[in-house]
Enzyme design. Structure first.
Site, PDB file in Angstrom:
ATOM      1  N   ARG A 176      -8.455  -0.254   4.416  1.00  0.00           N
ATOM      2  CA  ARG A 176      -7.565   0.726   3.800  1.00  0.00           C
ATOM      3  C   ARG A 176      -6.260   0.070   3.375  1.00  0.00           C
ATOM      4  NH1 ARG A 176      -5.860   4.923   7.576  1.00  0.00           N
ATOM      5  NH2 ARG A 176      -4.680   5.514   5.740  1.00  0.00           N
ATOM      6  N   CYS A 209      -4.892   8.065   9.673  1.00  0.00           N
ATOM      7  CA  CYS A 209      -5.032   7.460  11.006  1.00  0.00           C
ATOM      8  C   CYS A 209      -4.845   8.527  12.094  1.00  0.00           C
ATOM      9  CB  CYS A 209      -3.947   6.414  11.212  1.00  0.00           C
ATOM     10  SG  CYS A 209      -4.237   4.945  10.283  1.00  0.00           S
ATOM     11  N   LYS A 251       0.850  -1.206   0.000  1.00  0.00           N
ATOM     12  CA  LYS A 251       0.000   0.000   0.000  1.00  0.00           C
ATOM     13  C   LYS A 251       0.880   1.248   0.000  1.00  0.00           C
ATOM     14  CE  LYS A 251      -1.639   1.688   4.057  1.00  0.00           C
ATOM     15  NZ  LYS A 251      -1.333   3.098   4.321  1.00  0.00           N
ATOM     16  N   ASN A 252       1.912   1.264   0.855  1.00  0.00           N
ATOM     17  CA  ASN A 252       2.697   2.496   1.027  1.00  0.00           C
ATOM     18  C   ASN A 252       3.699   2.710  -0.096  1.00  0.00           C
ATOM     19  OD1 ASN A 252       1.184   2.965   3.227  1.00  0.00           O
ATOM     20  ND2 ASN A 252       2.715   2.289   4.713  1.00  0.00           N
ATOM     21  N   ARG A 303      -0.346  14.727  13.141  1.00  0.00           N
ATOM     22  CA  ARG A 303       0.478  14.304  12.002  1.00  0.00           C
ATOM     23  C   ARG A 303       0.676  15.512  11.085  1.00  0.00           C
ATOM     24  NH1 ARG A 303      -1.375   8.749   9.789  1.00  0.00           N
ATOM     25  NH2 ARG A 303       0.719   8.742   8.916  1.00  0.00           N
TER      26      ARG A 303
HETATM   27  C1  EPZ Z   1       4.373   6.712   6.211  1.00  0.00           C
HETATM   28  O1  EPZ Z   1       3.625   7.721   6.869  1.00  0.00           O
HETATM   29  C2  EPZ Z   1       3.438   5.521   6.126  1.00  0.00           C
HETATM   30  N1  EPZ Z   1       2.259   5.889   5.346  1.00  0.00           N
HETATM   31  C3  EPZ Z   1       3.019   5.087   7.526  1.00  0.00           C
HETATM   32  O2  EPZ Z   1       2.204   3.923   7.397  1.00  0.00           O
HETATM   33  C4  EPZ Z   1       4.286   4.724   8.310  1.00  0.00           C
HETATM   34  O3  EPZ Z   1       3.932   4.384   9.628  1.00  0.00           O
HETATM   35  C5  EPZ Z   1       5.233   5.919   8.324  1.00  0.00           C
HETATM   36  O4  EPZ Z   1       5.532   6.326   6.974  1.00  0.00           O
HETATM   37  C6  EPZ Z   1       6.542   5.585   9.029  1.00  0.00           C
HETATM   38  O5  EPZ Z   1       7.173   4.514   8.382  1.00  0.00           O
HETATM   39  C7  EPZ Z   1       2.352   5.920   3.990  1.00  0.00           C
HETATM   40  O6  EPZ Z   1       3.402   5.683   3.427  1.00  0.00           O
HETATM   41  C8  EPZ Z   1       1.109   6.258   3.251  1.00  0.00           C
HETATM   42  P1  EPZ Z   1       6.476  10.002   8.413  1.00  0.00           P
HETATM   43  P2  EPZ Z   1       4.191   9.234   6.945  1.00  0.00           P
HETATM   44  O7  EPZ Z   1       6.370  11.248   7.620  1.00  0.00           O
HETATM   45  O8  EPZ Z   1       4.878   9.581   5.681  1.00  0.00           O
HETATM   46  C9  EPZ Z   1       6.222  13.140  11.973  1.00  0.00           C
HETATM   47  C10 EPZ Z   1       0.285   2.599   7.691  1.00  0.00           C
HETATM   48  O9  EPZ Z   1      -0.229   2.047   8.662  1.00  0.00           O
HETATM   49  N2  EPZ Z   1       6.192  14.156  10.921  1.00  0.00           N
HETATM   50  O10 EPZ Z   1       7.722   9.180   8.321  1.00  0.00           O
HETATM   51  O11 EPZ Z   1       3.100  10.088   7.422  1.00  0.00           O
HETATM   52  C11 EPZ Z   1       4.892  12.410  12.049  1.00  0.00           C
HETATM   53  O12 EPZ Z   1       3.992  13.157  12.850  1.00  0.00           O
HETATM   54  C12 EPZ Z   1       0.837   4.016   7.835  1.00  0.00           C
HETATM   55  O13 EPZ Z   1       0.422   2.075   6.557  1.00  0.00           O
HETATM   56  C13 EPZ Z   1       6.275  15.498  11.277  1.00  0.00           C
HETATM   57  O14 EPZ Z   1       6.391  15.837  12.445  1.00  0.00           O
HETATM   58  O15 EPZ Z   1       5.263   9.043   8.105  1.00  0.00           O
HETATM   59  C14 EPZ Z   1       5.261  11.104  12.677  1.00  0.00           C
HETATM   60  O16 EPZ Z   1       5.350  11.255  14.089  1.00  0.00           O
HETATM   61  C15 EPZ Z   1       0.696   4.535   9.256  1.00  0.00           C
HETATM   62  N3  EPZ Z   1       6.207  16.447  10.308  1.00  0.00           N
HETATM   63  C16 EPZ Z   1       6.657  10.830  12.127  1.00  0.00           C
HETATM   64  O17 EPZ Z   1       7.160  12.097  11.657  1.00  0.00           O
HETATM   65  C17 EPZ Z   1       6.086  16.121   8.980  1.00  0.00           C
HETATM   66  O18 EPZ Z   1       6.052  17.033   8.126  1.00  0.00           O
HETATM   67  C18 EPZ Z   1       6.645   9.795  10.988  1.00  0.00           C
HETATM   68  O19 EPZ Z   1       6.081  10.395   9.919  1.00  0.00           O
HETATM   69  C19 EPZ Z   1       5.996  14.751   8.636  1.00  0.00           C
HETATM   70  C20 EPZ Z   1       6.061  13.790   9.622  1.00  0.00           C
END
Ligand code: EPZ
Length: 422
Positions: A403, A121, A27-28, A126
């Site tokens: 999802r 989620c 998915k990701n 986020r």
């Molecule tokens: C991706 O989310 C995945 N989703 C998530 O999978 C996965 O858990 C995550 O990466 C970590 O591996 C998709 O790819 C669609 P991040 P993403 O940006 O990109 C903070 C699932 O279940 N952050 O690495 O949103 C954020 O709040 C989902 O398939 C900021 O603070 O993850 C979080 O605490 C859940 N500011 C952390 O970084 C930003 O601008 C990780 O976020 C962006 C992120």
């Protein structure tokens, strides 16, 4: 009287899962790949795509933007020749967080994009601050009004050096999508290294981009004038692999998973082996034999790739509810990823959550109960527990699960589970 007619899973637990399954595409990976097709002229075809509500939502965004796209037997064909619009409506943006990934692609295509804050989620706040600050480094200006944010690049997108304060997966993807057709060179320091980033870069390079270093923490992108659509096979979903492994392990079963990429799941496999599972891998096939009783494991600390993935945390926590002894999971990525634990406790799990730390005291048995999904992976954790719980478990609000998991009930039934959607 109000009757909740939302779809549910009914699970009669206690049956050993045994058998063989083909693992769905990631998915990701497919979500950013769908966004990336916007940058390409002509037609792109993505193979091994899972049929998921998040994929349908992404296809609706592409159609709204004027692209033609259709899903046929696991392949998605996207024709972007009629791309006409750069604004994603609220209702489509709120459907899922990964809609923010369209931002970089739309900017790369037309230099102007309007989005609202993304949905997804409830794993804690986020924000998309890293996305926005990074895009500004590429010459993008923003204007916020009425809950929407307008992004525009008056002088076009210009390559630059970007230091990510956190190796955000989504921010890394958005920078790549905006930089591939920018003028000049972009270097991303502290980039995310997830396999999904590599999959995206491999697709873009096949379309004519110049990206080096994907899979490392420094990614170099030399802008090109244009990209031409191509065909691409989506990588397997490593979190779905972990989910079926846990379903087999918690029920004392034995399974074979086909179409896996073993290099993506080393951190996951070492936890399963520590819990007593016997894992053997041949090429793209994984065999798991579970022990009569799962053992506790040493502290699991979720981290960025190649560490233990945060998305597999709920699934392993659920499995360890039936192990002997106590285990600890420390969630280092999201603020609030334990919302599902209260639901898991309804099935008799003995878990204590203190902030980002969950302490799991293994119990001898789980007992069936009614429970509700709080998010995608938390929902999968409830299904895993329900498969082992004695009696009939009802898992409600399963739209969360749909999802990210294609036909999870059908696939679990193939392994001998008694699970039905009503
Ligand atoms: C991706 O989310 C995945 N989703 C998530 O999978 C996965 O858990 C995550 O990466 C970590 O591996 C998709 O790819 C669609 P991040 P993403 O940006 O990109 C903070 C699932 O279940 N952050 O690495 O949103 C954020 O709040 C989902 O398939 C900021 O603070 O993850 C979080 O605490 C859940 N500011 C952390 O970084 C930003 O601008 C990780 O976020 C962006 C992120």
């Amino acid at each position: 009287m109000w009757v909740n007619t939302m779809p549910k899973f009914i699970i009669n637990g206690g049956r050993q899962l045994c058998g063989e399954l083909m693992v769905q595409g990631a998915k990701n990976s497919v979500l950013p790949l769908l966004a990336a097709t916007i940058l390409c002229s002509g037609t792109s075809v993505l193979h091994n795509c899972p049929k998921l509500s998040d994929v349908a939502a992404s296809m609706n965004i592409l159609k709204h933007l004027g692209c033609l796209c259709q899903f046929d037997a696991g392949s998605i064909t996207v024709d972007t020749n009629n791309f006409k619009c750069s604004r994603i409506p609220d209702k489509l943006m709120l459907k899922m967080r990964s809609s923010v990934i369209f931002l970089g692609a739309i900017l790369g295509r037309c230099g102007f994009a309007t989005i609202s804050s993304p949905g997804g989620c409830e794993l804690g706040p986020r924000p998309i601050d890293l996305h926005i600050s990074s895009l500004k480094r590429l010459g993008v200006m923003t204007n916020e009004k009425h809950g929407f944010i307008e992004f525009y690049a008056p002088n076009g997108l210009m390559g630059n050096e970007i230091n990510l304060s956190f190796a955000s997966v989504g921010a890394t993807e958005n920078i790549i999508l905006a930089a591939v057709t920018a003028k000049g060179r972009t270097i991303i320091y502290n980039a995310a290294k997830e396999p999904e980033i590599c999959d995206l870069c491999n697709f873009l390079n096949t379309c004519g981009a110049h990206i080096r270093g994907s899979g490392t923490d420094t990614i170099i992108i030399d802008g090109v004038d244009s990209l031409i659509g191509c065909e691409h096979n989506v990588i397997p979903d490593r979190i779905v692999v972990a989910t079926f492994m846990a379903a087999a392990a918690i029920t004392g079963g034995e399974i074979v998973l086909n179409n896996i990429n073993s290099s993506h799941i080393t951190a996951i496999c070492s936890v399963f082996e520590e819990s007593g599972c016997d894992i053997s891998i041949f090429d793209n096939k994984l065999c798991l034999k579970s022990p009569p009783k799962l053992s506790r494991v040493s502290t699991i600390r979720t981290s960025i790739y190649p560490g233990f993935p945060t998305d597999a945390g709920p699934i392993l926590l659920s499995m360890l509810a039936l192990s002997n002894g106590s285990s600890i999971i420390v969630e280092n990525i999201f603020e609030n990823r334990f919302r599902y634990v209260d639901e898991l406790k309804r099935l008799g799990a003995n878990i204590n959550v203190e902030g980002r730390v969950a302490i799991i005291e293994g119990v001898d048995k789980l007992s069936a109960a009614y429970c509700r999904c709080t998010d995608l992976r938390g929902g999968a954790a409830l299904v895993v527990a329900g498969l082992a719980a004695k009696g009939t478990t009802i898992v409600d609000d399963i739209y969360h699960i749909k999802r990210g998991y294609e036909k999870i009930d059908y696939n679990l039934s193939l392994l001998g589970a008694d699970i039905k959607e009503v």
